[in-house]
Design a protein around this motif. Structure first.
Motif, PDB file in Angstrom:
ATOM      1  N   THR A 209       4.457   1.272  -5.017  1.00  0.00           N
ATOM      2  CA  THR A 209       4.490   1.451  -6.462  1.00  0.00           C
ATOM      3  C   THR A 209       3.208   2.109  -6.912  1.00  0.00           C
ATOM      4  O   THR A 209       2.231   2.200  -6.148  1.00  0.00           O
ATOM      5  CB  THR A 209       4.687   0.102  -7.180  1.00  0.00           C
ATOM      6  OG1 THR A 209       4.910   0.331  -8.579  1.00  0.00           O
ATOM      7  CG2 THR A 209       3.478  -0.785  -7.010  1.00  0.00           C
ATOM      8  N   THR A 210       3.206   2.572  -8.140  1.00  0.00           N
ATOM      9  CA  THR A 210       2.019   3.205  -8.717  1.00  0.00           C
ATOM     10  C   THR A 210       1.445   2.314  -9.808  1.00  0.00           C
ATOM     11  O   THR A 210       2.035   1.304 -10.198  1.00  0.00           O
ATOM     12  CB  THR A 210       2.355   4.580  -9.321  1.00  0.00           C
ATOM     13  OG1 THR A 210       3.103   4.379 -10.545  1.00  0.00           O
ATOM     14  CG2 THR A 210       3.171   5.422  -8.356  1.00  0.00           C
ATOM     15  N   ASP A 211       0.307   2.728 -10.328  1.00  0.00           N
ATOM     16  CA  ASP A 211      -0.328   1.958 -11.401  1.00  0.00           C
ATOM     17  C   ASP A 211       0.486   1.970 -12.684  1.00  0.00           C
ATOM     18  O   ASP A 211       0.268   1.132 -13.564  1.00  0.00           O
ATOM     19  CB  ASP A 211      -1.748   2.483 -11.662  1.00  0.00           C
ATOM     20  CG  ASP A 211      -1.768   3.972 -11.963  1.00  0.00           C
ATOM     21  OD1 ASP A 211      -0.821   4.684 -11.576  1.00  0.00           O
ATOM     22  OD2 ASP A 211      -2.740   4.436 -12.585  1.00  0.00           O
ATOM     23  N   SER A 212       1.431   2.903 -12.819  1.00  0.00           N
ATOM     24  CA  SER A 212       2.303   2.931 -13.998  1.00  0.00           C
ATOM     25  C   SER A 212       3.699   2.405 -13.668  1.00  0.00           C
ATOM     26  O   SER A 212       4.656   2.670 -14.398  1.00  0.00           O
ATOM     27  CB  SER A 212       2.395   4.349 -14.564  1.00  0.00           C
ATOM     28  OG  SER A 212       2.842   5.257 -13.567  1.00  0.00           O
ATOM     29  N   GLN A 235       1.249  10.034 -16.752  1.00  0.00           N
ATOM     30  CA  GLN A 235      -0.069  10.664 -16.796  1.00  0.00           C
ATOM     31  C   GLN A 235      -0.298  11.457 -15.511  1.00  0.00           C
ATOM     32  O   GLN A 235       0.249  11.109 -14.457  1.00  0.00           O
ATOM     33  CB  GLN A 235      -1.169   9.601 -16.949  1.00  0.00           C
ATOM     34  CG  GLN A 235      -1.032   8.725 -18.178  1.00  0.00           C
ATOM     35  CD  GLN A 235      -1.207   9.496 -19.472  1.00  0.00           C
ATOM     36  OE1 GLN A 235      -1.871  10.535 -19.500  1.00  0.00           O
ATOM     37  NE2 GLN A 235      -0.621   8.998 -20.553  1.00  0.00           N
ATOM     38  N   PRO A 236      -1.131  12.517 -15.574  1.00  0.00           N
ATOM     39  CA  PRO A 236      -1.400  13.314 -14.362  1.00  0.00           C
ATOM     40  C   PRO A 236      -2.050  12.504 -13.247  1.00  0.00           C
ATOM     41  O   PRO A 236      -1.751  12.717 -12.071  1.00  0.00           O
ATOM     42  CB  PRO A 236      -2.323  14.425 -14.858  1.00  0.00           C
ATOM     43  CG  PRO A 236      -2.075  14.517 -16.335  1.00  0.00           C
ATOM     44  CD  PRO A 236      -1.757  13.117 -16.773  1.00  0.00           C
ATOM     45  N   ALA A 237      -2.971  11.588 -13.602  1.00  0.00           N
ATOM     46  CA  ALA A 237      -3.645  10.775 -12.586  1.00  0.00           C
ATOM     47  C   ALA A 237      -2.751   9.603 -12.201  1.00  0.00           C
ATOM     48  O   ALA A 237      -2.359   8.785 -13.048  1.00  0.00           O
ATOM     49  CB  ALA A 237      -4.976  10.270 -13.102  1.00  0.00           C
ATOM     50  N   VAL A 238      -2.394   9.542 -10.914  1.00  0.00           N
ATOM     51  CA  VAL A 238      -1.469   8.520 -10.424  1.00  0.00           C
ATOM     52  C   VAL A 238      -2.105   7.800  -9.246  1.00  0.00           C
ATOM     53  O   VAL A 238      -2.547   8.439  -8.285  1.00  0.00           O
ATOM     54  CB  VAL A 238      -0.138   9.155  -9.973  1.00  0.00           C
ATOM     55  CG1 VAL A 238       0.799   8.092  -9.425  1.00  0.00           C
ATOM     56  CG2 VAL A 238       0.508   9.921 -11.115  1.00  0.00           C
ATOM     57  N   LEU A 240      -1.483   5.370  -6.155  1.00  0.00           N
ATOM     58  CA  LEU A 240      -0.490   4.775  -5.270  1.00  0.00           C
ATOM     59  C   LEU A 240      -1.120   3.530  -4.658  1.00  0.00           C
ATOM     60  O   LEU A 240      -2.071   3.617  -3.877  1.00  0.00           O
ATOM     61  CB  LEU A 240      -0.069   5.760  -4.187  1.00  0.00           C
ATOM     62  CG  LEU A 240       0.833   6.921  -4.618  1.00  0.00           C
ATOM     63  CD1 LEU A 240       0.039   7.973  -5.396  1.00  0.00           C
ATOM     64  CD2 LEU A 240       1.487   7.580  -3.409  1.00  0.00           C
ATOM     65  N   HIS A 241      -0.629   2.370  -5.044  1.00  0.00           N
ATOM     66  CA  HIS A 241      -1.225   1.109  -4.632  1.00  0.00           C
ATOM     67  C   HIS A 241      -1.155   0.917  -3.116  1.00  0.00           C
ATOM     68  O   HIS A 241      -0.187   1.290  -2.461  1.00  0.00           O
ATOM     69  CB  HIS A 241      -0.528  -0.070  -5.318  1.00  0.00           C
ATOM     70  CG  HIS A 241      -0.812  -0.168  -6.781  1.00  0.00           C
ATOM     71  ND1 HIS A 241      -2.086  -0.129  -7.287  1.00  0.00           N
ATOM     72  CD2 HIS A 241       0.024  -0.316  -7.853  1.00  0.00           C
ATOM     73  CE1 HIS A 241      -2.045  -0.247  -8.603  1.00  0.00           C
ATOM     74  NE2 HIS A 241      -0.779  -0.353  -8.978  1.00  0.00           N
ATOM     75  N   ASP A 242      -2.211   0.311  -2.575  1.00  0.00           N
ATOM     76  CA  ASP A 242      -2.248  -0.120  -1.166  1.00  0.00           C
ATOM     77  C   ASP A 242      -1.958   1.020  -0.203  1.00  0.00           C
ATOM     78  O   ASP A 242      -1.249   0.847   0.800  1.00  0.00           O
ATOM     79  CB  ASP A 242      -1.249  -1.258  -0.929  1.00  0.00           C
ATOM     80  CG  ASP A 242      -1.517  -2.452  -1.833  1.00  0.00           C
ATOM     81  OD1 ASP A 242      -2.689  -2.803  -2.002  1.00  0.00           O
ATOM     82  OD2 ASP A 242      -0.539  -3.016  -2.379  1.00  0.00           O
ATOM     83  N   LEU A 243      -2.509   2.185  -0.498  1.00  0.00           N
ATOM     84  CA  LEU A 243      -2.317   3.337   0.385  1.00  0.00           C
ATOM     85  C   LEU A 243      -3.682   3.898   0.762  1.00  0.00           C
ATOM     86  O   LEU A 243      -4.482   4.251  -0.118  1.00  0.00           O
ATOM     87  CB  LEU A 243      -1.484   4.414  -0.301  1.00  0.00           C
ATOM     88  CG  LEU A 243      -1.220   5.676   0.531  1.00  0.00           C
ATOM     89  CD1 LEU A 243      -0.433   5.341   1.800  1.00  0.00           C
ATOM     90  CD2 LEU A 243      -0.472   6.722  -0.298  1.00  0.00           C
ATOM     91  N   SER A 244      -3.942   3.965   2.043  1.00  0.00           N
ATOM     92  CA  SER A 244      -5.186   4.537   2.553  1.00  0.00           C
ATOM     93  C   SER A 244      -4.849   5.726   3.442  1.00  0.00           C
ATOM     94  O   SER A 244      -3.889   5.681   4.224  1.00  0.00           O
ATOM     95  CB  SER A 244      -5.982   3.506   3.372  1.00  0.00           C
ATOM     96  OG  SER A 244      -6.338   2.400   2.565  1.00  0.00           O
ATOM     97  N   ILE A 245      -5.646   6.790   3.328  1.00  0.00           N
ATOM     98  CA  ILE A 245      -5.407   7.984   4.138  1.00  0.00           C
ATOM     99  C   ILE A 245      -6.701   8.369   4.848  1.00  0.00           C
ATOM    100  O   ILE A 245      -7.807   7.969   4.440  1.00  0.00           O
ATOM    101  CB  ILE A 245      -4.905   9.157   3.278  1.00  0.00           C
ATOM    102  CG1 ILE A 245      -5.991   9.633   2.292  1.00  0.00           C
ATOM    103  CG2 ILE A 245      -3.640   8.751   2.537  1.00  0.00           C
ATOM    104  CD1 ILE A 245      -5.608  10.907   1.551  1.00  0.00           C
ATOM    105  N   ASN A 266      -8.197  -0.066  -4.033  1.00  0.00           N
ATOM    106  CA  ASN A 266      -6.853  -0.524  -4.372  1.00  0.00           C
ATOM    107  C   ASN A 266      -5.775   0.517  -4.118  1.00  0.00           C
ATOM    108  O   ASN A 266      -4.610   0.295  -4.427  1.00  0.00           O
ATOM    109  CB  ASN A 266      -6.791  -0.977  -5.836  1.00  0.00           C
ATOM    110  CG  ASN A 266      -7.066   0.158  -6.801  1.00  0.00           C
ATOM    111  OD1 ASN A 266      -7.701   1.149  -6.442  1.00  0.00           O
ATOM    112  ND2 ASN A 266      -6.601   0.011  -8.029  1.00  0.00           N
ATOM    113  N   GLY A 267      -6.152   1.686  -3.589  1.00  0.00           N
ATOM    114  CA  GLY A 267      -5.136   2.687  -3.306  1.00  0.00           C
ATOM    115  C   GLY A 267      -5.664   4.097  -3.377  1.00  0.00           C
ATOM    116  O   GLY A 267      -6.882   4.341  -3.372  1.00  0.00           O
ATOM    117  N   LEU A 268      -4.752   5.033  -3.462  1.00  0.00           N
ATOM    118  CA  LEU A 268      -5.066   6.456  -3.487  1.00  0.00           C
ATOM    119  C   LEU A 268      -4.691   7.023  -4.844  1.00  0.00           C
ATOM    120  O   LEU A 268      -3.558   6.875  -5.297  1.00  0.00           O
ATOM    121  CB  LEU A 268      -4.273   7.189  -2.391  1.00  0.00           C
ATOM    122  CG  LEU A 268      -4.514   8.695  -2.282  1.00  0.00           C
ATOM    123  CD1 LEU A 268      -5.879   8.969  -1.670  1.00  0.00           C
ATOM    124  CD2 LEU A 268      -3.402   9.350  -1.452  1.00  0.00           C
TER     125      LEU A 268
END
Length: 292
Positions: A209-212, A235-238, A240-245, A266-268
């Protein structure tokens, strides 16, 4: 072979002819199809005589088509002294499944999907509306919308499934415009985002899920990860919870190009182009993000 009236699901199984003549008749049909066409899939629907030697029939098929696959609907429900168990049948149907046959290569939940990734291959089958085949009483209100079709498809693929959609031609052989519209919408989406779908495999998890609160589905191609947003973010800035790259990994919005990404605890967080037109789903490619 059998004049039993099919009034409910139990009748459906009880109505399968069990005479040896029918066993030979049904097997002969399959063998003719196999010999003439070498089909990639044996797709039976619901029942088969209990006395049939399916091991022999399946061996015949695999010997002719070594890479072929068989669905899970060669169900042999005993009759006479051993009638089908109504409770077992109803429980299976409640889960979108039919009673388990003696052998299959893939599952076929009908108008149903699995909630998580399945190791074994599966294929959800359904009509665009409630009917298999054309039903002139159906309206667009009875059908998946183009948006729902795309999102359902993405969800299924992320969990190692295929989607088998029935399209029913009208009496004159043409596809109803309402159905064509939905197929064209799916095709248009795939023309931009097909890289995230065709030949893909499930990642370590299917959902995010995302912050929105936009749903996310993940797929992978080799070491590349695809995060598919199931809505247009507000919003343009999204995030993505719990995602590391990996550090330095390139991030691309399919159909657009490179976008900026910043890793947080907390994510990307990715920054999408603005303005962003509404779409059923957006696919973000993270090169090397799927791991080894």
């Amino acid at each position: 072979f059998n004049d039993r009236v099919i009034a409910d699901i139990i009748d459906l199984f009880m109505g399968v002819p069990q005479q040896q003549e029918y066993v030979e008749y049904a097997n002969a049909h399959w063998k003719e199809l196999i010999d003439r066409y070498q089909p990639s899939v044996l797709w039976n629907d619901i029942g088969y005589p209990a006395a049939a030697n399916l091991a022999e029939l399946f061996s015949y098929y695999y010997n002719a088509v070594p890479e072929g696959v068989i669905n899970d609907r060669f169900t042999q429900a005993a009759t006479g002294d051993g009638p089908p168990d109504p409770a077992a049948i109803m429980q299976a149907l409640a889960q979108g499944m039919l009673p388990t046959p003696p052998h299959f290569d893939f599952r076929t939940p009908e108008y149903a999907v699995f909630p998580d990734i399945k190791i074994e291959k599966w294929e959800s089958c359904r009509g665009l509306g409630y009917s298999f085949g054309y039903n002139r009483n159906e309206t667009v209100d009875d059908m998946l919308s183009p948006v729902e079709l795309v999102r359902s498809f993405v969800d299924i693929v992320s969990k190692n499934g295929n989607l088998l959609i029935n399209v029913g031609p009208m009496g004159n052989g043409t596809i109803p415009p309402e159905q064509a519209e939905r197929l064209e919408a799916l095709g248009s989406w795939l023309s931009v985002n097909g890289e995230a779908i065709y030949g893909s495999r499930p990642w370590t998890r299917a959902e995010g899920t995302t912050d929105s609160s936009v749903g996310v589905r993940f797929t992978r191609q080799g070491s590349d990860l695809y995060a598919i947003l199931l809505d247009t973010p507000p919003q343009p800035a999204v995030t993505l919870h719990d995602l590391s790259i990996p550090a330095g990994a390139s991030v691309i919005l399919l159909g657009h190009g490179a976008i900026t990404a910043e890793q947080h605890d907390n994510g990307l967080t990715v920054t999408l182009p603005s303005p962003l037109f509404d779409a059923p789903a957006y696919a973000i490619k993270i090169a090397g993000g799927a791991g080894s």
